[in-house]
Design an enzyme around this catalytic site. Structure first.
Site, PDB file in Angstrom:
ATOM      1  N   HIS A   1      -9.404  49.299 -58.599  1.00 29.68           N
ATOM      2  CA  HIS A   1      -8.294  49.103 -59.527  1.00 29.68           C
ATOM      3  C   HIS A   1      -6.947  49.437 -58.916  1.00 29.68           C
ATOM      4  O   HIS A   1      -6.795  50.378 -58.146  1.00 29.68           O
ATOM      5  CB  HIS A   1      -8.524  49.797 -60.875  1.00 29.68           C
ATOM      6  CG  HIS A   1      -8.464  51.292 -60.894  1.00 29.68           C
ATOM      7  ND1 HIS A   1      -7.297  51.978 -61.090  1.00 29.68           N
ATOM      8  CD2 HIS A   1      -9.436  52.231 -60.784  1.00 29.68           C
ATOM      9  CE1 HIS A   1      -7.554  53.284 -61.104  1.00 29.68           C
ATOM     10  NE2 HIS A   1      -8.841  53.464 -60.915  1.00 29.68           N
TER      11      HIS A   1
ATOM     12  N   ASP B   1      -7.036  57.734 -56.620  1.00 31.11           N
ATOM     13  CA  ASP B   1      -7.404  56.975 -57.839  1.00 31.11           C
ATOM     14  C   ASP B   1      -6.333  55.941 -58.127  1.00 31.11           C
ATOM     15  O   ASP B   1      -5.405  56.211 -58.877  1.00 31.11           O
ATOM     16  CB  ASP B   1      -7.572  57.959 -59.001  1.00 31.11           C
ATOM     17  CG  ASP B   1      -8.080  57.299 -60.270  1.00 31.11           C
ATOM     18  OD1 ASP B   1      -8.535  56.157 -60.207  1.00 31.11           O
ATOM     19  OD2 ASP B   1      -8.029  57.953 -61.329  1.00 31.11           O
TER      20      ASP B   1
ATOM     21  N   GLU C   1      -6.958  49.308 -65.440  1.00 26.51           N
ATOM     22  CA  GLU C   1      -8.245  50.031 -65.581  1.00 26.51           C
ATOM     23  C   GLU C   1      -8.072  51.306 -66.382  1.00 26.51           C
ATOM     24  O   GLU C   1      -8.899  51.673 -67.206  1.00 26.51           O
ATOM     25  CB  GLU C   1      -8.796  50.352 -64.174  1.00 26.51           C
ATOM     26  CG  GLU C   1     -10.191  50.981 -64.175  1.00 26.51           C
ATOM     27  CD  GLU C   1     -10.201  52.507 -64.239  1.00 26.51           C
ATOM     28  OE1 GLU C   1     -11.282  53.081 -64.409  1.00 26.51           O
ATOM     29  OE2 GLU C   1      -9.115  53.128 -64.128  1.00 26.51           O
ATOM     30  N   GLU C   2      -6.961  52.005 -66.096  1.00 24.81           N
ATOM     31  CA  GLU C   2      -6.764  53.357 -66.633  1.00 24.81           C
ATOM     32  C   GLU C   2      -6.547  53.392 -68.149  1.00 24.81           C
ATOM     33  O   GLU C   2      -6.493  54.464 -68.740  1.00 24.81           O
ATOM     34  CB  GLU C   2      -5.559  54.019 -65.940  1.00 24.81           C
ATOM     35  CG  GLU C   2      -5.704  54.205 -64.428  1.00 24.81           C
ATOM     36  CD  GLU C   2      -6.644  55.343 -64.059  1.00 24.81           C
ATOM     37  OE1 GLU C   2      -7.357  55.861 -64.923  1.00 24.81           O
ATOM     38  OE2 GLU C   2      -6.649  55.702 -62.869  1.00 24.81           O
TER      39      GLU C   2
ATOM     40  N   ASP D   1     -13.986  52.874 -56.609  1.00 30.63           N
ATOM     41  CA  ASP D   1     -12.970  53.645 -57.342  1.00 30.63           C
ATOM     42  C   ASP D   1     -13.066  55.094 -56.890  1.00 30.63           C
ATOM     43  O   ASP D   1     -13.957  55.823 -57.321  1.00 30.63           O
ATOM     44  CB  ASP D   1     -13.190  53.520 -58.861  1.00 30.63           C
ATOM     45  CG  ASP D   1     -12.056  54.179 -59.655  1.00 30.63           C
ATOM     46  OD1 ASP D   1     -11.136  54.727 -59.021  1.00 30.63           O
ATOM     47  OD2 ASP D   1     -12.112  54.137 -60.901  1.00 30.63           O
TER      48      ASP D   1
ATOM     49  N   HIS E   1      -5.112  61.853 -61.624  1.00 25.13           N
ATOM     50  CA  HIS E   1      -4.174  61.626 -62.741  1.00 25.13           C
ATOM     51  C   HIS E   1      -3.028  62.645 -62.783  1.00 25.13           C
ATOM     52  O   HIS E   1      -2.455  62.886 -63.844  1.00 25.13           O
ATOM     53  CB  HIS E   1      -4.891  61.592 -64.103  1.00 25.13           C
ATOM     54  CG  HIS E   1      -5.909  60.507 -64.219  1.00 25.13           C
ATOM     55  ND1 HIS E   1      -6.693  60.318 -65.332  1.00 25.13           N
ATOM     56  CD2 HIS E   1      -6.275  59.528 -63.345  1.00 25.13           C
ATOM     57  CE1 HIS E   1      -7.494  59.286 -65.140  1.00 25.13           C
ATOM     58  NE2 HIS E   1      -7.265  58.792 -63.938  1.00 25.13           N
TER      59      HIS E   1
END
Ligand code: BES
Ligand code: ZN
Length: 405
Positions: free
Chosen positions: A213, A233, A267-268, A295, A372
């Site tokens: 992603h 990520d 995606e998130e 991922d 994140h």
């Protein structure tokens, strides 16, 4: 399993982003698929949450009742909060664009793919290809992608990152008229997915899909200008995939089956880009011999090198990947682990009945603590791409072996 605290962050990011993107004074409906326990929590905080259909899903020993739910979109964040608080885990819900799509997510999964041979017989092609792959190239792609302020699905820098990757992949494909690179646009947000296609020679109707992603997110307070480098990520997955493609193309290898490489948007925020794409493949009746999701590939948090995710994936293809690693990456240690919910784009392909696998960088118990956050940088994954190179090599071996027969 990841720590409860981190999961709160991840899931809040999802819900916050949905709320920010779609906030409106009017009551808007959202369609979600969610497991039984999480559904009950959602109902406790959002009483107008209604199950419109449900179904027992999953394999023997792992089955759970899953509901297609309609609710007030503005209550999503509160519902997710209740799930975290009461269940101490991510709800793992999938966001759908319409009632029909939510219902379709519950229908019986039919495997539409061709049955792949899962043979390993391309040593002459694969070994020099793997030897030509370089850690520094992966690191420089991670650096470039994480230099965008964020790659959020609604932000200008998220669009810029998509355009940057389009150009980078077009560079790989010059002087080859069997390779095309395009952007796949999505309904409702500006970030496009990017797809590179190498047309198959004599089995062109059958394809292999590799994906990662493109987007990134910051838990809490995600705004259009928040810093979300997303180096691990999932710039790492995009970069591993890019180096596998570069080496494969540079070698002059011509696949018999068509290869699609896709960098997914959004995606998130509920696997939105990949769900739309996987659904389109299914609706077009496309035969897919195998799908690979990368991922998070560059943070080695645990003792083994590669963890094959066993839920929402295909066990035969997972076993094939373990064999591929044994054949082409001797000395690497391969293990299995579970996400416990639909944690990445592999789940979108699994939902359409396609055989999919996700080799992951670490065990869930020892996952990257910077996910994140503004600290998800290359420096915090060791400053180089040694770990990601293993996944790039596994991906290249997978692409050649599956596309050659
Ligand atoms: N790469 C993560 C998933 C992940 C993170 C797996 C850490 C294992 C360890 C992915 O980008 C993600 O954040 N997924 C969301 C769920 C998704 C449906 C929005 C998550 O895990 O909360
Ligand atoms: Zn993520």
């Amino acid at each position: 399993m990841r720590s409860a605290a981190l999961k709160v962050c991840l899931c809040s990011a999802l819900c916050l982003s949905l709320a920010v993107a779609d906030a409106s004074p009017l009551k808007r409906r959202a369609w979600i698929t969610v497991g039984e326990a999480a559904f009950q929590q959602m109902q406790s905080v959002a009483p107008d949450t209604v199950s419109i259909a449900s179904r027992e899903m999953g394999k023997a020993g792992m089955s759970e009742k899953v509901h297609a739910v309609v609710m007030d979109e503005n209550r999503l964040a509160a519902a997710a909060g209740a799930i975290h608080e009461k269940l101490g885990r991510c709800g793992g819900f999938m966001y759908h664009g319409s009632e029909a799509q939510a219902r379709a997510a519950l229908t019986l999964r039919r495997v539409v793919s061709v049955a792949p041979a899962y043979a390993i017989d391309q040593h002459q092609v694969v070994e020099p290809m793997l030897a030509s792959m370089q850690e520094q190239r992966i690191a420089s792609t991670i650096t470039a992608l994480s230099a965008f302020t964020n790659r959020y699905y609604t932000s200008q820098t998220g669009v810029d990152a998509s355009n940057w990757l389009l150009s980078a992949w077009r560079e790989l494909a010059t002087r080859r008229d069997d390779i095309s690179v395009t952007q796949l646009t999505h309904k409702g947000y500006p970030q496009a997915s990017v797809m590179l296609t190498i047309a198959g020679s004599d089995l062109a109707d059958e394809s292999i899909v590799i994906g990662a992603h493109l987007d990134s997110i910051l838990s809490f307070r995600m705004g259009e200008t928040a810093r979300a480098p997303g180096a691990d990520d999932d710039a790492s997955g995009v970069a591993s995939m890019t180096e596998a493609l570069r080496a494969l193309i540079a070698s002059g290898y011509r696949p018999r089956r068509t290869i699609h490489a896709i960098a997914y948007a959004a995606e998130e925020v509920g696997l939105r880009g990949s769900q739309e794409i996987a659904r389109q493949f299914k609706e077009a009746g496309k035969e897919v011999a195998g799908v690979l999701q990368l991922d998070m590939t560059n943070y080695q948090g645990a003792a083994n090198d590669i963890y094959l995710i066993s839920d929402y994936t295909n066990s035969q293809q997972n076993a094939f990947l373990a064999e591929l690693a044994g054949a082409y990456l001797p000395g690497l240690k391969v293990a299995y682990d579970k996400c416990g919910y639909a944690c990445s784009d592999h789940a979108s392909w699994d939902a359409q009945g396609y055989p999919v696998s996700m080799p992951f960088e670490s065990s869930m118990a020892r996952d990257n603590p910077h996910t994140h956050t503004a600290k998800d940088t290359l420096a915090n994954s060791g400053g180089q791409a040694v770990h990601a190179l293993k996944f790039a090599r596994l991906a290249a071996a997978y692409l050649v072996e599956l596309s050659s027969k």
